[in-house]
Write a protein that holds these residues in place. Sequence first.
Motif, PDB file in Angstrom:
ATOM      1  N   LEU A 156       0.834  -1.200   0.000  1.00 35.07           N
ATOM      2  CA  LEU A 156       0.000   0.000   0.000  1.00 35.07           C
ATOM      3  C   LEU A 156       0.869   1.249   0.000  1.00 35.07           C
ATOM      4  O   LEU A 156       0.561   2.218  -0.697  1.00 35.07           O
TER       5      LEU A 156
ATOM      6  N   CYS B  55      -0.074   2.859  -3.286  1.00 42.07           N
ATOM      7  CA  CYS B  55      -1.321   3.595  -3.031  1.00 42.07           C
ATOM      8  C   CYS B  55      -1.141   4.931  -2.321  1.00 42.07           C
ATOM      9  O   CYS B  55      -1.912   5.867  -2.552  1.00 42.07           O
TER      10      CYS B  55
ATOM     11  N   LEU C 146      -5.469   5.887   2.524  1.00 41.41           N
ATOM     12  CA  LEU C 146      -5.194   4.471   2.806  1.00 41.41           C
ATOM     13  C   LEU C 146      -3.854   4.374   3.523  1.00 41.41           C
ATOM     14  O   LEU C 146      -2.978   3.635   3.114  1.00 41.41           O
TER      15      LEU C 146
ATOM     16  N   ASP D 248      -7.916   2.811   8.036  1.00 46.19           N
ATOM     17  CA  ASP D 248      -8.433   3.385   6.784  1.00 46.19           C
ATOM     18  C   ASP D 248      -9.055   2.310   5.895  1.00 46.19           C
ATOM     19  O   ASP D 248      -9.996   2.583   5.155  1.00 46.19           O
ATOM     20  N   THR D 249      -8.554   1.094   5.952  1.00 50.33           N
ATOM     21  CA  THR D 249      -9.095   0.014   5.119  1.00 50.33           C
ATOM     22  C   THR D 249     -10.366  -0.585   5.715  1.00 50.33           C
ATOM     23  O   THR D 249     -11.074  -1.312   5.036  1.00 50.33           O
ATOM     24  N   ARG D 250     -10.636  -0.297   6.978  1.00 45.78           N
ATOM     25  CA  ARG D 250     -11.788  -0.879   7.682  1.00 45.78           C
ATOM     26  C   ARG D 250     -13.002   0.041   7.713  1.00 45.78           C
ATOM     27  O   ARG D 250     -14.053  -0.336   8.234  1.00 45.78           O
TER      28      ARG D 250
ATOM     29  N   ARG E  52     -14.375  -0.705   3.217  1.00 48.21           N
ATOM     30  CA  ARG E  52     -13.474  -0.189   2.182  1.00 48.21           C
ATOM     31  C   ARG E  52     -12.547  -1.273   1.634  1.00 48.21           C
ATOM     32  O   ARG E  52     -12.251  -1.299   0.433  1.00 48.21           O
ATOM     33  N   ALA E  53     -12.077  -2.190   2.459  1.00 50.76           N
ATOM     34  CA  ALA E  53     -11.200  -3.265   1.973  1.00 50.76           C
ATOM     35  C   ALA E  53     -11.896  -4.093   0.901  1.00 50.76           C
ATOM     36  O   ALA E  53     -11.258  -4.549  -0.053  1.00 50.76           O
TER      37      ALA E  53
ATOM     38  N   MET F 160     -11.738  -2.112  -2.190  1.00 52.86           N
ATOM     39  CA  MET F 160     -10.366  -2.179  -2.694  1.00 52.86           C
ATOM     40  C   MET F 160     -10.175  -3.474  -3.488  1.00 52.86           C
ATOM     41  O   MET F 160      -9.587  -3.452  -4.571  1.00 52.86           O
TER      42      MET F 160
ATOM     43  N   LEU G 195      -6.436  -9.006   0.875  1.00 60.42           N
ATOM     44  CA  LEU G 195      -7.797  -8.482   0.924  1.00 60.42           C
ATOM     45  C   LEU G 195      -8.815  -9.605   1.055  1.00 60.42           C
ATOM     46  O   LEU G 195      -9.864  -9.433   1.685  1.00 60.42           O
TER      47      LEU G 195
ATOM     48  N   GLY H  23      -8.174  -8.413   4.918  1.00 65.24           N
ATOM     49  CA  GLY H  23      -7.116  -7.440   5.134  1.00 65.24           C
ATOM     50  C   GLY H  23      -6.648  -7.376   6.572  1.00 65.24           C
ATOM     51  O   GLY H  23      -6.607  -6.310   7.174  1.00 65.24           O
TER      52      GLY H  23
END
Length: 92
Positions: free
Chosen positions: A2, A6, A22, A27-29, A38-39, A42, A70, A74
Amino acid sequence: MLKAKCHSCHTSPQQGGFVFPLLTFEDTRVVTNDGIVRADKMKTAVESGRMPPPPAALTAEEKQALLDWLGTCGQPEPEGQGCECTTPEACP
């Protein structure tokens, strides 16, 4: 991955029209307005090849590694082994 692929766009404050950072596991949750984690979004974007765009495009091996991660929701790295940072410059 990431950080390398990213963070240059998905940063805070947001740049280039990207609407979310990210930078951290949290941030991914985030659950988006449509109720999807969000994951999961992604994963869909990576599977389709929409993300990351050139020049940050993934190799086949990188894409599979990211999709594998993912695909397991994740999960975070054990403390001290991941990249928990607030800005790209702060990442090791």
